[in-house]
Design a protein around this motif. Structure first.
Motif, PDB file in Angstrom:
ATOM      1  N   ASP A 210       5.237   5.541   5.952  1.00 51.20           N
ATOM      2  CA  ASP A 210       5.858   6.972   5.229  1.00 51.20           C
ATOM      3  C   ASP A 210       5.388   7.416   4.041  1.00 51.20           C
ATOM      4  OD1 ASP A 210       8.294   8.761   5.782  1.00 51.20           O
ATOM      5  OD2 ASP A 210       9.351   6.791   5.741  1.00 51.20           O
ATOM      6  N   ASN A 211       5.425   8.793   4.039  1.00 51.85           N
ATOM      7  CA  ASN A 211       5.238   9.525   2.962  1.00 51.85           C
ATOM      8  C   ASN A 211       4.043   8.530   1.870  1.00 51.85           C
ATOM      9  OD1 ASN A 211       6.576  11.820   3.548  1.00 51.85           O
ATOM     10  ND2 ASN A 211       8.531  10.092   2.721  1.00 51.85           N
ATOM     11  N   ASN A 212       3.113   7.278   2.351  1.00 49.71           N
ATOM     12  CA  ASN A 212       2.272   7.241   1.398  1.00 49.71           C
ATOM     13  C   ASN A 212       2.744   5.359   0.988  1.00 49.71           C
ATOM     14  OD1 ASN A 212      -0.584   8.147   2.029  1.00 49.71           O
ATOM     15  ND2 ASN A 212       0.550  10.147   0.772  1.00 49.71           N
ATOM     16  N   ASP A 213       3.811   5.524   1.963  1.00 49.41           N
ATOM     17  CA  ASP A 213       4.723   4.429   1.463  1.00 49.41           C
ATOM     18  C   ASP A 213       4.014   2.828   2.598  1.00 49.41           C
ATOM     19  OD1 ASP A 213       5.661   2.126   0.824  1.00 49.41           O
ATOM     20  OD2 ASP A 213       7.625   2.594   1.075  1.00 49.41           O
ATOM     21  N   ILE A 214       3.285   2.834   2.608  1.00 52.55           N
ATOM     22  CA  ILE A 214       2.674   1.302   3.480  1.00 52.55           C
ATOM     23  C   ILE A 214       3.349   0.509   3.432  1.00 52.55           C
ATOM     24  CG2 ILE A 214       0.438   0.727   4.800  1.00 52.55           C
ATOM     25  CD1 ILE A 214      -0.773   2.958   3.463  1.00 52.55           C
ATOM     26  N   GLN A 215       4.011   0.042   4.677  1.00 53.03           N
ATOM     27  CA  GLN A 215       4.369  -1.634   4.343  1.00 53.03           C
ATOM     28  C   GLN A 215       3.792  -2.180   6.628  1.00 53.03           C
ATOM     29  OE1 GLN A 215       9.167  -1.091   4.831  1.00 53.03           O
ATOM     30  NE2 GLN A 215       9.185   0.300   3.995  1.00 53.03           N
ATOM     31  N   GLU A 216       3.842  -3.289   6.550  1.00 52.52           N
ATOM     32  CA  GLU A 216       2.875  -4.143   7.081  1.00 52.52           C
ATOM     33  C   GLU A 216       4.703  -5.135   7.636  1.00 52.52           C
ATOM     34  OE1 GLU A 216      -1.368  -3.170   6.909  1.00 52.52           O
ATOM     35  OE2 GLU A 216      -0.809  -5.218   6.354  1.00 52.52           O
ATOM     36  N   HIS A 217       4.154  -5.601   9.177  1.00 52.10           N
ATOM     37  CA  HIS A 217       5.203  -7.076   9.824  1.00 52.10           C
ATOM     38  C   HIS A 217       4.392  -7.873  10.028  1.00 52.10           C
ATOM     39  CE1 HIS A 217       8.691  -4.528   7.031  1.00 52.10           C
ATOM     40  NE2 HIS A 217       7.921  -3.716   8.097  1.00 52.10           N
TER      41      HIS A 217
ATOM     42  N   ALA B  74       8.609  11.607   9.620  1.00 50.60           N
ATOM     43  CA  ALA B  74       8.419  10.376  11.014  1.00 50.60           C
ATOM     44  C   ALA B  74       7.371   9.699   9.752  1.00 50.60           C
ATOM     45  CB  ALA B  74       8.166  11.013  12.089  1.00 50.60           C
ATOM     46  N   PRO B  75       7.373   7.966  10.081  1.00 47.81           N
ATOM     47  CA  PRO B  75       6.655   7.398   9.300  1.00 47.81           C
ATOM     48  C   PRO B  75       5.409   7.096  10.722  1.00 47.81           C
ATOM     49  CG  PRO B  75       8.358   5.758  10.366  1.00 47.81           C
ATOM     50  CD  PRO B  75       9.434   7.443  10.174  1.00 47.81           C
ATOM     51  N   ALA B  76       4.122   7.429  10.455  1.00 43.22           N
ATOM     52  CA  ALA B  76       3.088   6.618  11.294  1.00 43.22           C
ATOM     53  C   ALA B  76       2.685   5.338  11.880  1.00 43.22           C
ATOM     54  CB  ALA B  76       1.567   7.160  10.521  1.00 43.22           C
ATOM     55  N   THR B  77       3.041   5.006  12.632  1.00 42.77           N
ATOM     56  CA  THR B  77       2.600   3.529  13.269  1.00 42.77           C
ATOM     57  C   THR B  77       1.322   3.197  13.570  1.00 42.77           C
ATOM     58  OG1 THR B  77       4.620   4.307  14.337  1.00 42.77           O
ATOM     59  CG2 THR B  77       3.869   1.925  14.589  1.00 42.77           C
ATOM     60  N   MET B  78       1.223   1.637  13.431  1.00 39.17           N
ATOM     61  CA  MET B  78      -0.402   1.390  14.199  1.00 39.17           C
ATOM     62  C   MET B  78       0.128  -0.162  14.177  1.00 39.17           C
ATOM     63  SD  MET B  78      -3.922   0.913  12.907  1.00 39.17           S
ATOM     64  CE  MET B  78      -4.561   2.868  12.522  1.00 39.17           C
TER      65      MET B  78
END
Length: 85
Positions: free
Chosen positions: A72-79, A54-58
């Motif tokens: 998600d598995n060290n693939d960081i996405q920002e919106h 599961a992805p970590a969420t902030m």
């Protein structure tokens, strides 16, 4: 003490509930850009959640809007959801 609380939560719910992330706001005049400490925390949460796949969420609220960061598995996405002032 956060890690201990997470362990207690998982044990008391037989693994049905777990920690997925953090949320906070920045003071007026400050953007919703994650700090260095926010980035470290997001990576740490991601390591915990790797097992659960599961992805970590902030979520960070700031003057420019609300930023959602996912790890998600060290693939960081920002919106960024822009503030409509």
């Amino acid at each position: 003490g956060v890690f201990k609380s997470i362990q207690e939560l998982e044990e008391s719910t037989l693994g049905n509930l777990t920690y997925i992330g953090e949320w906070h706001s920045h003071p007026p005049g400050v953007r919703a850009t994650p700090s260095i400490d926010d980035g470290k925390l997001l990576r740490w949460i991601g390591e915990i959640l790797d097992v659960a796949e599961a992805p970590a969420t902030m979520l960070i609220a700031g003057d420019d809007g609300i930023r959602i960061s996912l790890n998600d598995n060290n693939d960081i996405q920002e919106h960024l959801i822009l503030n409509d002032k």
